[in-house]
Every structure is written in structure tokens, then in C-alpha cells.
Design an enzyme around this catalytic site. Structure first.
Site, PDB file in Angstrom:
ATOM      1  N   HIS A  53       0.824  -1.220   0.000  1.00 55.29           N
ATOM      2  CA  HIS A  53       0.000   0.000   0.000  1.00 55.29           C
ATOM      3  C   HIS A  53       0.849   1.258   0.000  1.00 55.29           C
ATOM      4  O   HIS A  53       0.310   2.351   0.172  1.00 55.29           O
ATOM      5  CB  HIS A  53      -0.880   0.047   1.258  1.00 55.29           C
ATOM      6  CG  HIS A  53      -1.995  -0.944   1.264  1.00 55.29           C
ATOM      7  ND1 HIS A  53      -3.242  -0.695   0.735  1.00 55.29           N
ATOM      8  CD2 HIS A  53      -2.062  -2.205   1.734  1.00 55.29           C
ATOM      9  CE1 HIS A  53      -4.014  -1.735   0.895  1.00 55.29           C
ATOM     10  NE2 HIS A  53      -3.319  -2.686   1.503  1.00 55.29           N
ATOM     11  N   LYS A  97     -10.146  13.444   4.377  1.00 54.21           N
ATOM     12  CA  LYS A  97      -9.188  12.338   4.370  1.00 54.21           C
ATOM     13  C   LYS A  97      -8.166  12.630   5.449  1.00 54.21           C
ATOM     14  O   LYS A  97      -8.183  13.721   6.033  1.00 54.21           O
ATOM     15  CB  LYS A  97      -8.518  12.187   3.006  1.00 54.21           C
ATOM     16  CG  LYS A  97      -7.989  13.527   2.429  1.00 54.21           C
ATOM     17  CD  LYS A  97      -7.354  13.359   1.061  1.00 54.21           C
ATOM     18  CE  LYS A  97      -8.325  13.280  -0.085  1.00 54.21           C
ATOM     19  NZ  LYS A  97      -8.379  12.007  -0.742  1.00 54.21           N
ATOM     20  N   ARG A  98      -7.249  11.675   5.728  1.00 58.03           N
ATOM     21  CA  ARG A  98      -6.196  11.977   6.686  1.00 58.03           C
ATOM     22  C   ARG A  98      -5.447  13.228   6.251  1.00 58.03           C
ATOM     23  O   ARG A  98      -5.294  13.486   5.063  1.00 58.03           O
ATOM     24  CB  ARG A  98      -5.212  10.802   6.784  1.00 58.03           C
ATOM     25  CG  ARG A  98      -5.746   9.598   7.523  1.00 58.03           C
ATOM     26  CD  ARG A  98      -6.100   9.883   8.966  1.00 58.03           C
ATOM     27  NE  ARG A  98      -4.921  10.163   9.773  1.00 58.03           N
ATOM     28  CZ  ARG A  98      -4.235   9.251  10.469  1.00 58.03           C
ATOM     29  NH1 ARG A  98      -4.629   7.989  10.468  1.00 58.03           N
ATOM     30  NH2 ARG A  98      -3.202   9.599  11.188  1.00 58.03           N
ATOM     31  N   LYS A 132      -1.101  14.784   0.547  1.00 56.50           N
ATOM     32  CA  LYS A 132      -2.489  14.879   0.090  1.00 56.50           C
ATOM     33  C   LYS A 132      -2.852  16.324  -0.261  1.00 56.50           C
ATOM     34  O   LYS A 132      -3.876  16.601  -0.856  1.00 56.50           O
ATOM     35  CB  LYS A 132      -3.446  14.323   1.143  1.00 56.50           C
ATOM     36  CG  LYS A 132      -3.264  12.803   1.368  1.00 56.50           C
ATOM     37  CD  LYS A 132      -4.226  12.256   2.388  1.00 56.50           C
ATOM     38  CE  LYS A 132      -3.953  10.817   2.787  1.00 56.50           C
ATOM     39  NZ  LYS A 132      -4.469   9.814   1.849  1.00 56.50           N
TER      40      LYS A 132
END
Ligand code: IMP
Length: 845
Positions: free
Chosen positions: A384, A578-579, A584
Site C-alpha cells: 500500500h 481524508k487523513r 495529500k
């Protein structure tokens, strides 16, 4: 190979264990009428909880209903488990440190087809199902995407009748509960089971001792074999807790088996009697710490001994359970790889590989080669992580201390692997340096075990989670492994379950779609394509918009309740949840918000597409920059939301404590989904899929699964911007200078100077200096400034299209219509076919 398993076939049970006779056996019948359900609710309110049924409260009746539903699921579960034995099914074991199932009540009701029955039953008691469901707390068993993916996959396994089990840890405390105080994240413990958890079965019968520490004794047995025994260990007991996972209206129920740590020592009576009450409990507390709390970071590792102990704890207990089940029906290990496959969800459970070797060699007395052959036909590993710096490593000294025999086994695995590399006559120009790169042991800066290397060497399959991610794994992260194990790497693009993310989260849209697509499309999501022609139907578009509007109203009500902000329902709901992480790029979004603010201020009479920009997400408690980004978002929100010029035009909303159940409210109301990570950094993302499935248009980079979404949805129906992964690499190689971008772009320059001049931190000068420093002076690692102009220009396109609501709606319908590929049913079917070697049975309805 004929070595005995030490198990063997059981004697015939006194009950008939076939599936058919179950009800007759014990006189149990599922009465799914309203009256039947009411009877069971009352029974549990009174008999199980000891409450007076005549004083209905949401709380009591939530528990009563949950137990009544669980009664029905456990019957399905027993039938499902028996059918595995009857069919001699190969079992799929999904090992994951995390799950994020969210709340269970509504999902279970939907799966059993009991939602309306429960609604009516509660109505008869003067209660409302929605209020009752609100009582439930989200299960705190995961951090983010990886855990939610695991839960989606269990849902799909149950729905497709795959003989699967999820194994993990039954944490007492989930990831922290996030509050925002003075704009900053404040963490408090997430005691998710403080009011009890009606969904789980504690199996005190399955109490397995797990060993730690101690040392290895080497000896020669009476048959002249060299033997290894792990002795003088400290033992912690692992108690099984089963949480049921129902399939969607197919009579199947599988389970997560989560392990809770129990001490072998109750308390020290001697200490207690001398008044040393704390000392009396010390050992118990220390042992039970293992399953006390979910490690709250998905990036950096601290608390190493505890984390490693957690990994080994659940892996050892799970393997013992897997072997127990196998041994019931098999005398030798010959059939083990035919009957068992173990999927490692990331490297966290990789210690399972040396653990299985230890069991097979030390306890079952198989020779090394036979044991290794079994191992490498049983394990499959899902990667991942693209960031090489985030790949898990454990210092050898630590493993040596906590798991001394495993360290020996890892050295032996590596030694043999290195020898095997020597045999390769592939003309590699520098085989020694290749060996040092592929070695499971890394020498610098500290001698450590590279868990990903161990997972690759010990598995028959390694998969990435999106096409682009897999390509990066093969060409950038593990190119030489791909060379030496050519058939081992493959891609399985992630997916999400439409049962939760459409049917449960967005009943309005589900109903509308069901009018156009007959049958069970929720289990055959490709059928969504049939919606496409309706995108051109103006009447259908009106109804589609109505659903979105109703969902926006629901979210607005929630926001009002939670943080007292009144949302502008006419604004575009623009969402990034999202985190919080630098890659991000929530920062890029904030820079755009400030740009919009400046534009409106400069032209207060101008026409602007109104936006409500939502943020949500948790920052790891030790991640300074992520926490500062939360502060910046809230500081900008303060300025924007209190400026009269912004009224009806721009709002910024940070929703505290983002979690699965909050996502279920936010996603159906979203119109613009922000998926703007630096290209090459997001392995897949699954939030991106949930939004598009619910008709949000995506603004995103060519990263992770966005790339495949683009292939399905079409460039004309998405807003793609920014540098590609290759361009990001080239930019860095050629000496990226963020100053350049700032100097050349007056809007960007102004935005950054406002942050530097404390416009958003008047009472706390230089609060945000680390952010501007990282962007301007420390190289802007995630290329925020390099993508700023492309992003802002792309957002202008978004504004333009949004003003044409017919066109926006048309694209929205097409987004949903083209998301069929991203069902977790498709992902699980691919795992089943390409990795697990099991047949997914067709959905029975
Ligand atoms: P396990 O597979 O041993 O964990 O048991 C789970 C459930 O499977 C049990 O509660 C039974 O319902 C069922 N089961 C266990 N062993 C057998 C068997 O030998 N035949 C049929 N069903 C079984």
C-alpha cells in the site's frame, strides 16, 4: 510428504451439522415479521439488559434491536460456517492490523432486508430508527483508507459467498477522538466500547497463549535431528472476539476474528495483601496493553516494542486458529496450500511468514525445504506504500529481543535467498550490489529487517492497489524484485462496497437509480452504465438534482448541530475529507480558498460561483506539519466566515472527528471532490471512488486510482490538472525552485505573503511560518507551488461548469454511471481468481 499434523479427523458429532437441519435441531426460527422483531427487542431489553421495557429510550432499544439483529446473523453465520465444511472450501484469511467497519446497525438491517421491519417495530414503541441508530459509536479499529478497504473487502467476500475471514486486533481504544479547540486539533481517547458492544461474541474458549522474549535452545533429539525450542518466554493470552459481517441479502454471514490481550496473571495476591495495589496489577496491565490502543499514525513508527508486539500477537493467534481449523480435517500438511491462503494487508502482518516457518519446522518437524515450499504457496502480500521512506523496517536487535527464534529464521530465509540469487545466471552487471538491495536485512543506518522484502520473498503474489501504483512498484520501488520474480507482481485496483457507500449512505439516489435499473444492481455494479442515456433526460436531471439538494440539506443540518455554522445551500459543496498529510495537499486547497477570498475582496460587486469548502480529517498526534495545516484551515475559516463580503459566496468549514459514519453524511452531499495529491504519492485512494459513485465531480491529479477513474469516466467529465508523476520526478531532478513560481505569479505571491504577514494569525505572529518556510525555503517537497497555477485555473473551469446546472448534472449522472468498475466486488473477484484460487459464487438474488 506424510508428516502428521498432530490433528486429525474428529469423531462424528451427535448433531447433524449439515446446513438444512439447523432450525429443526434446536427449534430456532427466524421470525422476521414486525411482531417477531418486537418480541425479540423486548426480550433483550428485559432479559439481556435488565431494563423495564415500558420506559423506551433510544439507548436501551438500540441495544435491544442490535441484539435481536445479531440473533439473526449468528444463525446465518453458523449455516455459513457449516457450508464451508460441507463444501470442503478453501479458506481465505485476510490479515489486517486495521478495520474500519463504521456503525453496524443500519448495515446489518440493510443486509438482512429488515430496515422497514425495524422502522415499523420501533415506531410501534414510539421511537425513530434514525435516532436509535445514532446511539451507536463507530468501531475504533482503524486509521483510514487501509482499514476501510479491509472492511469493504469483507463485505464483498460475504456478499459473493467467498469463504473468507478477517483477522485482526480487538483494540479497546480506537484512534483518538478529534476535537477542535481554538482552531487546533485536540485528541482525547476514543473509548468506543464504553457503553458495551452488542455486536461481538467474546470466545473465552479460544484463548491462545502467545509467547514473547525468552531465548532459543538448540539441541539434538533422539533421532539425531537438530531441534530449536523457544523457551523461558513471557506469555500473553489472546482471546477471540467475533464480529459478524453479513452478506447482502444472501443468507451468508462471515466474521472478523479480533484478538484481545488477556494476562495470564490475574493479580499478585501477595502484593495486594501488603497494600501494594498498583504493583499487584502491574503485570496484568502490561500484558493487556497489547490490545489497548490502535496505533494512531499511518506513517511514522514510534512505540516500537509495543507495535511489534501487537503485530506478532495477532499474527501468532491467527495462525494458530488457522492451523487448528485445518487440522480438524487433515492429517498431514500436504493439502495446506490447497485449503488455505493468507492475504497480508500491507507489511504489518509479515511476521506471519517466519511464524509459520517456526511452527512447521520447530513444532511440526517438517524439513526446512518442505516448510518453505508450503509458506511460499500460502502467503500473498498487498503493498500500500509508494514512499520508500515509509516502508516498514524493524531493528534486528529489537526482533532479537522480542522474538529471538523469529530473528534466527529470518536470517536463515535471507541466507538461502542470497544463495539463490547467486545461482541466477542473468548476466547482472553488479550482482553484489543487487544482493545488498534485495537483502531482507539492511545494514545501515541500523541493522534492520526490511519487512517488504521479507513479504515479497515469502509470498507467491505481490499486488499493488491501482494500475499506476503497481507500475511504480514494479519500475521504481522494487524493480529488481520484479526482475528476479517476474510472475509474482500484479495489480488489483481497489474498490468500495456500493451497499454501504450508495445504498446505505444515499437512499435517495439508490431509489432513483433503481427506477431506471431493474434487479440487484447493487451486487452487479457494472449495470450502472444503464444510467448513461438518462443523463440527457432533462426530467431525470431535475430529479437527480433534487436528491443532491436533499442530501445537502441533511449535511447542513448536521453541520448546524455539530458546529453551529449555517451552510449556504446554493453554494457548491466542495469537499476534501481524508487523513491530513502533506502529500495529500490540503495546503493547495487552502491556497485556492485564500485566492478566492482575495478575488472577491478585490471585486465585491463581481459575480462568483458560491462555494462552501469543507475539510475534515485527523492528523497523527506527532505530525507537527499536519496539525499546523489544520490550524491554518481553521484560521482561514475564521477570516472568511466573518467577512461580510463573503456572505453567500464563500464559506470554509472544518468538520471535527472525520470517521466512517460522518463520511456517510458528507459524501452524498458533495458536488466537487478534491483528490489533489502530488502525483506518484497516493497508492490508490478509495474516497475518490465513493464521491464519484455518489455523483460528485472530481478535481484531481493523475495519481492513484484517479488515473483509472479518468479512463472510465472520460476526461470531459473530470477536472484533471497538474504535473504527472514523471513530471514531478523530472522537476525535482532538474532542481525545483519554488521561489520561481512564487515570484512569477502575483496571486500566489499575495496569498503566501498574507500567511507570512499574519493575516490569519494576528494574535499569534509567525504561527504559520513553518508552512511558508517549507513551501519557499525548504524545497516544497510535495510541489504545491508548482501545481498552484494549474489548480487555480482548473478551479475556474469548475466554476464555469457549475453555473450551468444542466451540464453539471449531466456530468454528475455520467460519473455515477461509469463507476461500475470500482465496486469492491470486482476487486474481490479478481483477488479470488488471480491470487486466492477460490470461486466466488454468484450472488443468489
Ligand atoms: P471453526 O471453523 O472451528 O472456527 O468453527 C466455526 C463454526 O463452524 C462452528 O461454530 C460450527 O458452526 C461450524 N463447524 C465447525 N466444525 C465443523 C464441522 O466439522 N462440520 C460442520 N461445521 C463445523
Amino acid at each position: 510428504m506424510t508428516r502428521k499434523t498432530g490433528g486429525g479427523k474428529q469423531t462424528a458429532p451427535s448433531f447433524d451439522l449439515s446446513c438444512k437441519t439447523f432450525d429443526a435441531d434446536i427449534g430456532l426460527r427466524e421470525d422476521n415479521t414486525v411482531e417477531g422483531l418486537k418480541r425479540d427487542i423486548i426480550r433483550h431489553v428485559v432479559s439481556t439488559q435488565g431494563n423495564d421495557y415500558a420506559r423506551p429510550s433510544d439507548y436501551n432499544y438500540y441495544h435491544g434491536l442490535a441484539l435481536a439483529v445479531r440473533d439473526r446473523m449468528i444463525i446465518q453465520w453458523i449455516k455459513t460456517q457449516r457450508s464451508y465444511y460441507k463444501d470442503k472450501a478453501k479458506r481465505v484469511y485476510y490479515l489486517s492490523m486495521e478495520y474500519l467497519p463504521g456503525k453496524s446497525l443500519m448495515n446489518s438491517l440493510h443486509c438482512l432486508g429488515l430496515t422497514e421491519t425495524a422502522q415499523q417495530a420501533l415506531k410501534d414503541f414510539g421511537l425513530d430508527l434514525e435516532d436509535v441508530a445514532e446511539v451507536e459509536w463507530d468501531a475504533g479499529l482503524g486509521n483510514g483508507g487501509l482499514g476501510r478497504l479491509a472492511s469493504c473487502y469483507l463485505d464483498s467476500m460475504a456478499t459473493q459467498c467467498i469463504s473468507g475471514y478477517g483477522y485482526g486486533i480487538r483494540y479497546d481504544y480506537g484512534m483518538f477522538h478529534q476535537m477542535i479547540e481554538n482552531g487546533a486539533q485536540v485528541e482525547s481517547p476514543d473509548n468506543w466500547t464504553k457503553r458495551g458492544n452488542p455486536w461481538e461474541f467474546d470466545r473465552a474458549r479460544y484463548m491462545k497463549p502467545v509467547n514473547f522474549f525468552g531465548h532459543v535452545q538448540t539441541w539434538v533429539d533422539d533421532q539425531g535431528r537438530l531441534r530449536h525450542s523457544w523457551v523461558d518466554t513471557q506469555k500473553v493470552l489472546a482471546m477471540a472476539c467475533d464480529l459478524l459481517v453479513p452478506g447482502f441479502r444472501n443468507g451468508q454471514t462471515i466474521n472478523m476474528r479480533l484478538w484481545a490481550a488477556k494476562s495470564t496473571m490475574d493479580f499478585n495476591l501477595e502484593y495486594f495483601n501488603t497494600g501494594n495495589y498498583i504493583g499487584a496489577l502491574e503485570a496484568k496491565i502490561r500484558d493487556e496493553t497489547i490490545s489497548k490502543v490502535l496505533y494512531p499514525s499511518d506513517q511514522k513508527l514510534t512505540g516500537k516494542v509495543l507495535r511489534l508486539s501487537q503485530q506478532y500477537f495477532f499474527v501468532a493467534a491467527s495462525l494458530e486458529d488457522i492451523l487448528r481449523r485445518y487440522k480438524k480435517k487433515h492429517d498431514t500438511f500436504d493439502m495446506f496450500p490447497e485449503m488455505v491462503v493468507i492475504q497480508l494487508n500491507d507489511t504489518h502482518p509479515t511476521i506471519a511468514i517466519p511464524e509459520l516457518m517456526r511452527i512447521l519446522v520447530d513444532e511440526e518437524l517438517l524439513d526446512w525445504d518442505t516448510a518453505w515450499d508450503i509458506c511460499t504457496r500460502v502467503f500473498a502480500y498487498t503493498n500500500h506504500t509508494i514512499l520508500p521512506e515509509a516502508l516498514e523496517t524493524w531493528p534486528c536487535s529489537l526482533i532479537q529481543r522480542v522474538l529471538p527464534r523469529h530473528m534466527e529464521i529470518i536470517y536463515e530465509i535471507n541466507h538461502r535467498f542470497m544463495q539463490w540469487l547467486d545461482t541466477l545466471a542473468d548476466g547482472h552487471p553488479d550482482p553484489d550490489s543487487r544482493k545488498s538491495r534485495l537483502s531482507i536485512i539492511q545494514e545501515h543506518p541500523e541493522k534492520s529487517v526490511r519487512m517488504a522484502n521479507l513479504a515479497i520473498v515469502g509470498s507467491f503474489s505481490v499486488n499493488g492497489v491501482a494500475a499506476m501504483h503497481t507500475e511504480i512498484i514494479k519500475s521504481v520501488v522494487f524493480p529488481e524484485f520484479h526482475e528476479v520474480f517476474p510472475g509474482r507482481f500484479r495489480n488489483i485496483t481497489n474498490g468500495v462496497t456500493p451497499r454501504r457507500w450508495l445504498n446505505q449512505a444515499n437512499p435517495g439516489l439508490t431509489e432513483l437509480i433503481s427506477e431506471k435499473i431493474p434487479g440487484n444492481w447493487l451486487c452487479y455494479l457494472d449495470k450502472l452504465e444503464q444510467l448513461s442515456p438518462h443523463a440527457d433526460d432533462p426530467e431525470f436531471r431535475v430529479r437527480w438534482r433534487k436528491v443532491k439538494r436533499a442530501n445537502k440539506e441533511l449535511l447542513a443540518n448536521y453541520v448546524r448541530r455539530k458546529i453551529g455554522i449555517e451552510c449556504n445551500l446554493d453554494a457548491m459543496f466542495d469537499v476534501q475529507v481524508k487523513r491530513i498529510h502533506e502529500y495529500k495537499r490540503q495546503l493547495l486547497n487552502v491556497l485556492h480558498v485564500i485566492t478566492l477570498y482575495n478575488r472577491i475582496k478585490a471585486n465585491p460587486g463581481g459575480e462568483f460561483t458560491p462555494r462552501a469548502v469543507f475539510f475534515g480529517g485527523k492528523a497523527a498526534p506527532s505530525y507537527f506539519m499536519a496539525k499546523l495545516i489544520i490550524r491554518l484551515i481553521n484560521a482561514v475559516a475564521d477570516v472568511v466566515n466573518n467577512d461580510a463580503d463573503m456572505a453567500g459566496r464563500l464559506q470554509v468549514i472544518f468538520l471535527p472527528n472525520y470517521c466512517v459514519s460522518q463520511a456517510e453524511r458528507i459524501i452524498p452531499a458533495t458536488e466537487l471532490s478534491e483528490q489533489i495529491s502530488t502525483a506518484g504519492y497516493e497508492a490508490s485512494g478509495t474516497g475518490n471512488m465513493k464521491f464519484a459513485l455518489n455523483g460528485a465531480l472530481t478535481i484531481g491529479t493523475l495519481d492513484g486510482a484517479n488515473v483509472e477513474m479518468l479512463e472510465e469516466i472520460g476526461a470531459e467529465n473530470m477536472f484533471i490538472f497538474g504535473r504527472t508523476a514523471d513530471e514531478i520526478r523530472d522537476l525535482r531532478r532538474s532542481g525545483y525552485n519554488p521561489w520561481h513560481y512564487c515570484e512569477r505569479d502575483p496571486e500566489l505571491k499575495k496569498v503566501l505573503s498574507m500567511i507570512s504577514r499574519n493575516v490569519f494569525s494576528p494574535r499569534d505572529p509567525d504561527l504559520f511560518a513553518p508552512i511558508t518556510d517549507s513551501l519557499l525555503h525548504n524545497g516544497d517537497y510535495y510541489c504545491v507551488l508548482a501545481d498552484y497555477r494549474a489548480y487555480v485555473d482548473c478551479q475556474e473551469q469548475v466554476d464555469l461548469v457549475y453555473r450551468d446546472q444542466e451540464e453539471w448534472t449531466r456530468r454528475s449522472i455520467l460519473n455515477t454511471a461509469r463507476m461500475g468498475k470500482f465496486s469492491s466486488d470486482r476487486s474481490v473477484a479478481e483477488y479470488a481468481r488471480d491470487i486466492w484460487g477460490v470461486e466466488p459464487l454468484a450472488c443468489p438474488i
